[in-house]
Design a protein around this motif. Structure first.
Motif, PDB file in Angstrom:
ATOM      1  N   SER A   1     -17.734   8.399 -18.701  1.00 39.80           N
ATOM      2  CA  SER A   1     -17.124   8.774 -19.973  1.00 39.80           C
ATOM      3  C   SER A   1     -16.235  10.016 -19.880  1.00 39.80           C
ATOM      4  O   SER A   1     -15.475  10.285 -20.818  1.00 39.80           O
ATOM      5  CB  SER A   1     -18.217   9.018 -21.017  1.00 39.80           C
ATOM      6  N   VAL A   2     -16.300  10.767 -18.791  1.00 39.57           N
ATOM      7  CA  VAL A   2     -15.476  11.975 -18.636  1.00 39.57           C
ATOM      8  C   VAL A   2     -14.739  11.913 -17.305  1.00 39.57           C
ATOM      9  O   VAL A   2     -15.344  11.764 -16.250  1.00 39.57           O
ATOM     10  CB  VAL A   2     -16.333  13.257 -18.692  1.00 39.57           C
ATOM     11  N   GLY A   3     -13.407  12.049 -17.355  1.00 36.31           N
ATOM     12  CA  GLY A   3     -12.593  12.002 -16.163  1.00 36.31           C
ATOM     13  C   GLY A   3     -11.931  10.634 -16.007  1.00 36.31           C
ATOM     14  O   GLY A   3     -11.993   9.795 -16.916  1.00 36.31           O
ATOM     15  N   PRO A   4     -11.283  10.381 -14.882  1.00 34.49           N
ATOM     16  CA  PRO A   4     -11.105  11.219 -13.690  1.00 34.49           C
ATOM     17  C   PRO A   4      -9.873  12.124 -13.805  1.00 34.49           C
ATOM     18  O   PRO A   4      -9.129  12.052 -14.775  1.00 34.49           O
ATOM     19  CB  PRO A   4     -10.904  10.171 -12.582  1.00 34.49           C
ATOM     20  N   TRP A   5      -9.644  12.921 -12.757  1.00 37.72           N
ATOM     21  CA  TRP A   5      -8.454  13.753 -12.637  1.00 37.72           C
ATOM     22  C   TRP A   5      -7.699  13.290 -11.396  1.00 37.72           C
ATOM     23  O   TRP A   5      -8.030  13.677 -10.275  1.00 37.72           O
ATOM     24  CB  TRP A   5      -8.832  15.224 -12.517  1.00 37.72           C
ATOM     25  N   VAL A   6      -6.706  12.449 -11.569  1.00 38.26           N
ATOM     26  CA  VAL A   6      -6.026  11.780 -10.456  1.00 38.26           C
ATOM     27  C   VAL A   6      -4.590  12.297 -10.349  1.00 38.26           C
ATOM     28  O   VAL A   6      -3.834  12.235 -11.324  1.00 38.26           O
ATOM     29  CB  VAL A   6      -6.028  10.256 -10.650  1.00 38.26           C
ATOM     30  N   TYR A   7      -4.213  12.755  -9.159  1.00 35.10           N
ATOM     31  CA  TYR A   7      -2.871  13.271  -8.899  1.00 35.10           C
ATOM     32  C   TYR A   7      -2.302  12.598  -7.653  1.00 35.10           C
ATOM     33  O   TYR A   7      -2.888  12.698  -6.570  1.00 35.10           O
ATOM     34  CB  TYR A   7      -2.897  14.782  -8.658  1.00 35.10           C
ATOM     35  N   GLY A   8      -1.170  11.923  -7.797  1.00 36.60           N
ATOM     36  CA  GLY A   8      -0.471  11.404  -6.635  1.00 36.60           C
ATOM     37  C   GLY A   8       0.408  12.478  -6.016  1.00 36.60           C
ATOM     38  O   GLY A   8       0.836  13.417  -6.687  1.00 36.60           O
ATOM     39  N   GLU A   9       0.702  12.312  -4.737  1.00 28.05           N
ATOM     40  CA  GLU A   9       1.562  13.277  -4.048  1.00 28.05           C
ATOM     41  C   GLU A   9       2.973  13.267  -4.627  1.00 28.05           C
ATOM     42  O   GLU A   9       3.587  14.316  -4.827  1.00 28.05           O
ATOM     43  CB  GLU A   9       1.592  12.976  -2.553  1.00 28.05           C
ATOM     44  N   SER A  10       3.519  12.086  -4.891  1.00 25.24           N
ATOM     45  CA  SER A  10       4.829  11.975  -5.537  1.00 25.24           C
ATOM     46  C   SER A  10       4.892  10.659  -6.299  1.00 25.24           C
ATOM     47  O   SER A  10       4.345   9.643  -5.858  1.00 25.24           O
ATOM     48  CB  SER A  10       5.967  12.060  -4.516  1.00 25.24           C
ATOM     49  N   ARG A  11       5.573  10.673  -7.430  1.00 26.62           N
ATOM     50  CA  ARG A  11       5.538   9.526  -8.329  1.00 26.62           C
ATOM     51  C   ARG A  11       5.989   8.232  -7.685  1.00 26.62           C
ATOM     52  O   ARG A  11       5.330   7.196  -7.797  1.00 26.62           O
ATOM     53  CB  ARG A  11       6.402   9.806  -9.560  1.00 26.62           C
ATOM     54  N   ASP A  12       7.133   8.260  -6.997  1.00 25.16           N
ATOM     55  CA  ASP A  12       7.707   7.023  -6.482  1.00 25.16           C
ATOM     56  C   ASP A  12       7.112   6.584  -5.158  1.00 25.16           C
ATOM     57  O   ASP A  12       7.275   5.424  -4.765  1.00 25.16           O
ATOM     58  CB  ASP A  12       9.225   7.172  -6.329  1.00 25.16           C
ATOM     59  N   ASP A  13       6.432   7.487  -4.467  1.00 21.16           N
ATOM     60  CA  ASP A  13       5.923   7.167  -3.135  1.00 21.16           C
ATOM     61  C   ASP A  13       4.421   6.952  -3.081  1.00 21.16           C
ATOM     62  O   ASP A  13       3.868   6.644  -2.024  1.00 21.16           O
ATOM     63  CB  ASP A  13       6.327   8.268  -2.144  1.00 21.16           C
ATOM     64  N   VAL A  14       3.740   7.128  -4.188  1.00 19.44           N
ATOM     65  CA  VAL A  14       2.342   6.712  -4.312  1.00 19.44           C
ATOM     66  C   VAL A  14       2.344   5.461  -5.197  1.00 19.44           C
ATOM     67  O   VAL A  14       2.612   5.533  -6.391  1.00 19.44           O
ATOM     68  CB  VAL A  14       1.462   7.798  -4.948  1.00 19.44           C
ATOM     69  N   VAL A  15       2.093   4.316  -4.587  1.00 14.92           N
ATOM     70  CA  VAL A  15       2.172   3.037  -5.298  1.00 14.92           C
ATOM     71  C   VAL A  15       0.836   2.309  -5.166  1.00 14.92           C
ATOM     72  O   VAL A  15       0.358   2.067  -4.057  1.00 14.92           O
ATOM     73  CB  VAL A  15       3.303   2.145  -4.751  1.00 14.92           C
ATOM     74  N   ILE A  16       0.237   1.978  -6.310  1.00 20.94           N
ATOM     75  CA  ILE A  16      -0.953   1.120  -6.339  1.00 20.94           C
ATOM     76  C   ILE A  16      -0.480  -0.245  -6.798  1.00 20.94           C
ATOM     77  O   ILE A  16      -0.045  -0.408  -7.949  1.00 20.94           O
ATOM     78  CB  ILE A  16      -2.028   1.688  -7.278  1.00 20.94           C
ATOM     79  N   ARG A  17      -0.530  -1.231  -5.904  1.00 26.67           N
ATOM     80  CA  ARG A  17       0.111  -2.525  -6.169  1.00 26.67           C
ATOM     81  C   ARG A  17      -0.895  -3.664  -6.127  1.00 26.67           C
ATOM     82  O   ARG A  17      -1.671  -3.799  -5.162  1.00 26.67           O
ATOM     83  CB  ARG A  17       1.219  -2.789  -5.151  1.00 26.67           C
ATOM     84  N   LEU A  18      -0.865  -4.487  -7.159  1.00 25.20           N
ATOM     85  CA  LEU A  18      -1.721  -5.665  -7.218  1.00 25.20           C
ATOM     86  C   LEU A  18      -1.114  -6.794  -6.396  1.00 25.20           C
ATOM     87  O   LEU A  18       0.099  -7.045  -6.458  1.00 25.20           O
ATOM     88  CB  LEU A  18      -1.874  -6.112  -8.677  1.00 25.20           C
ATOM     89  N   THR A  19      -1.949  -7.476  -5.631  1.00 26.22           N
ATOM     90  CA  THR A  19      -1.519  -8.620  -4.842  1.00 26.22           C
ATOM     91  C   THR A  19      -0.870  -9.673  -5.741  1.00 26.22           C
ATOM     92  O   THR A  19      -1.354  -9.956  -6.840  1.00 26.22           O
ATOM     93  CB  THR A  19      -2.725  -9.239  -4.118  1.00 26.22           C
ATOM     94  N   ASP A  20       0.220 -10.271  -5.299  1.00 21.80           N
ATOM     95  CA  ASP A  20       0.907 -11.304  -6.073  1.00 21.80           C
ATOM     96  C   ASP A  20       0.013 -12.527  -6.285  1.00 21.80           C
ATOM     97  O   ASP A  20      -0.831 -12.866  -5.446  1.00 21.80           O
ATOM     98  CB  ASP A  20       2.179 -11.768  -5.355  1.00 21.80           C
ATOM     99  N   GLY A  21       0.242 -13.218  -7.412  1.00 24.15           N
ATOM    100  CA  GLY A  21      -0.376 -14.518  -7.643  1.00 24.15           C
ATOM    101  C   GLY A  21      -1.870 -14.495  -7.841  1.00 24.15           C
ATOM    102  O   GLY A  21      -2.567 -15.439  -7.437  1.00 24.15           O
ATOM    103  N   ILE A  22      -2.404 -13.461  -8.488  1.00 23.48           N
ATOM    104  CA  ILE A  22      -3.842 -13.396  -8.758  1.00 23.48           C
ATOM    105  C   ILE A  22      -4.235 -14.523  -9.724  1.00 23.48           C
ATOM    106  O   ILE A  22      -3.611 -14.704 -10.776  1.00 23.48           O
ATOM    107  CB  ILE A  22      -4.221 -12.032  -9.351  1.00 23.48           C
ATOM    108  N   THR A  23      -5.280 -15.276  -9.389  1.00 20.76           N
ATOM    109  CA  THR A  23      -5.738 -16.375 -10.249  1.00 20.76           C
ATOM    110  C   THR A  23      -7.059 -16.059 -10.950  1.00 20.76           C
ATOM    111  O   THR A  23      -7.471 -16.805 -11.841  1.00 20.76           O
ATOM    112  CB  THR A  23      -5.902 -17.665  -9.430  1.00 20.76           C
ATOM    113  N   ASP A  24      -7.709 -14.994 -10.578  1.00 26.83           N
ATOM    114  CA  ASP A  24      -8.975 -14.596 -11.188  1.00 26.83           C
ATOM    115  C   ASP A  24      -8.703 -14.103 -12.612  1.00 26.83           C
ATOM    116  O   ASP A  24      -8.023 -13.088 -12.814  1.00 26.83           O
ATOM    117  CB  ASP A  24      -9.624 -13.492 -10.352  1.00 26.83           C
ATOM    118  N   THR A  25      -9.237 -14.785 -13.618  1.00 24.10           N
ATOM    119  CA  THR A  25      -8.982 -14.416 -15.011  1.00 24.10           C
ATOM    120  C   THR A  25      -9.660 -13.107 -15.407  1.00 24.10           C
ATOM    121  O   THR A  25      -9.364 -12.553 -16.479  1.00 24.10           O
ATOM    122  CB  THR A  25      -9.448 -15.527 -15.961  1.00 24.10           C
TER     123      THR A  25
END
Length: 278
Positions: A100-124
């Protein structure tokens, strides 16, 4: 190209709008930011402490999930900063903030820290790349504090039915200096669960979704210095909420702002005051 560039101030209450010339130019977007943290017990490093690869090939879902939970305050443990070094972090399911409290997340740089979902996910069960509440639906409270995500990119990939961020946070919760990109449903979905807010989304770029931002059924929200591009239907949708908007740019999107009244309930509608640059 359809384009709207506005300075919007005020709240949305009754489904009407007032327009006025804007005094002065819209402020410049912030410059690219690169940050670092000292080695300290209060700082967690996603690669060093959780063995994430960030190479775009390895599945970093488990590392990221464990890191998010470690950054939060829970079970008598103090919260910590989670630092994400530059890299492409591939995930295969929704990352969920559970405490219920947090997190505190900081990337090194906006455009170069990318969290990307795998294409074509079928799990609803995969409804977003990131969800900041443990529930998808049902009853909850307004007691989910201090969600902080800064300086990173969320990429939904090619998953048309998936949101970028399902955003939930009360008081001091902020998304700042972020990009949300990909072929998905809603870039920032602030309306999947009620009683969220007040919270802040600032210095955000959203590209390629059905709708850029959905803000509904929450306790108020501020959208500041927002750019929305190439959405297939709507830029910002507001429904049964009080929202303050400043420095909003919407480009190549059929409807820039849609203000909806749910179920013809006039008392749940909205009022929008815009100051346009003419």
């Amino acid at each position: 190209m359809n384009s709207l560039c506005v300075k919007a101030v005020g709240v949305l209450l009754l489904g009407c709008a007032s327009l006025c010339p804007m005094l002065g130019a819209i402020s410049d977007k912030p410059a690219k930011e690169s940050i670092a943290f000292p080695k300290d017990d209060s700082v967690l490093d996603l690669r060093r402490d959780f063995a994430a690869k960030g190479d775009g090939v390895a599945d970093d879902t488990e590392a990221l999930q464990r890191a998010l939970e470690a950054s939060c305050r829970s079970k008598g443990k103090q919260s910590k900063v989670l630092f994400i070094p530059n890299g492409l972090y591939r995930v295969s399911r929704t990352l969920v903030v559970k405490p219920s409290v947090g997190p505190w997340v900081y990337g090194e740089s906006r455009d170069d820290v990318v969290i990307r979902l795998t294409d074509g996910i079928t799990d609803t069960n995969v409804t977003a790349v990131l969800r900041t509440h443990p529930l998808e639906k049902g009853k909850t409270s307004a007691d989910w504090f201090m969600r902080n995500f800064r300086n990173l990119t969320i990429d939904v990939g090619n998953n048309p039915g998936v949101d970028g961020i399902r955003w939930y946070g009360n008081n001091t919760s902020i998304l700042k200096n972020i990009r949300v990109i990909g072929r998905g449903k809603i870039g920032i979905n602030s309306g999947f669960l009620d009683q969220s807010g007040p919270n802040l989304v600032q210095d955000a770029v959203i590209e390629g979704f059905e709708t850029g931002i959905l803000s509904q059924w929450i306790w108020g929200q501020t959208l500041s210095r927002i750019t929305i591009r190439n959405c297939r239907s709507n830029g910002v949708v507001v429904c049964a909420n009080a929202v303050g908007i400043e420095d909003l740019t919407v480009e190549n999107t059929p409807v820039a702002i849609r203000n909806e009244v749910p179920n013809n309930w006039g008392h749940w509608g909205g009022m929008l005051r815009l100051c346009l640059q003419l």
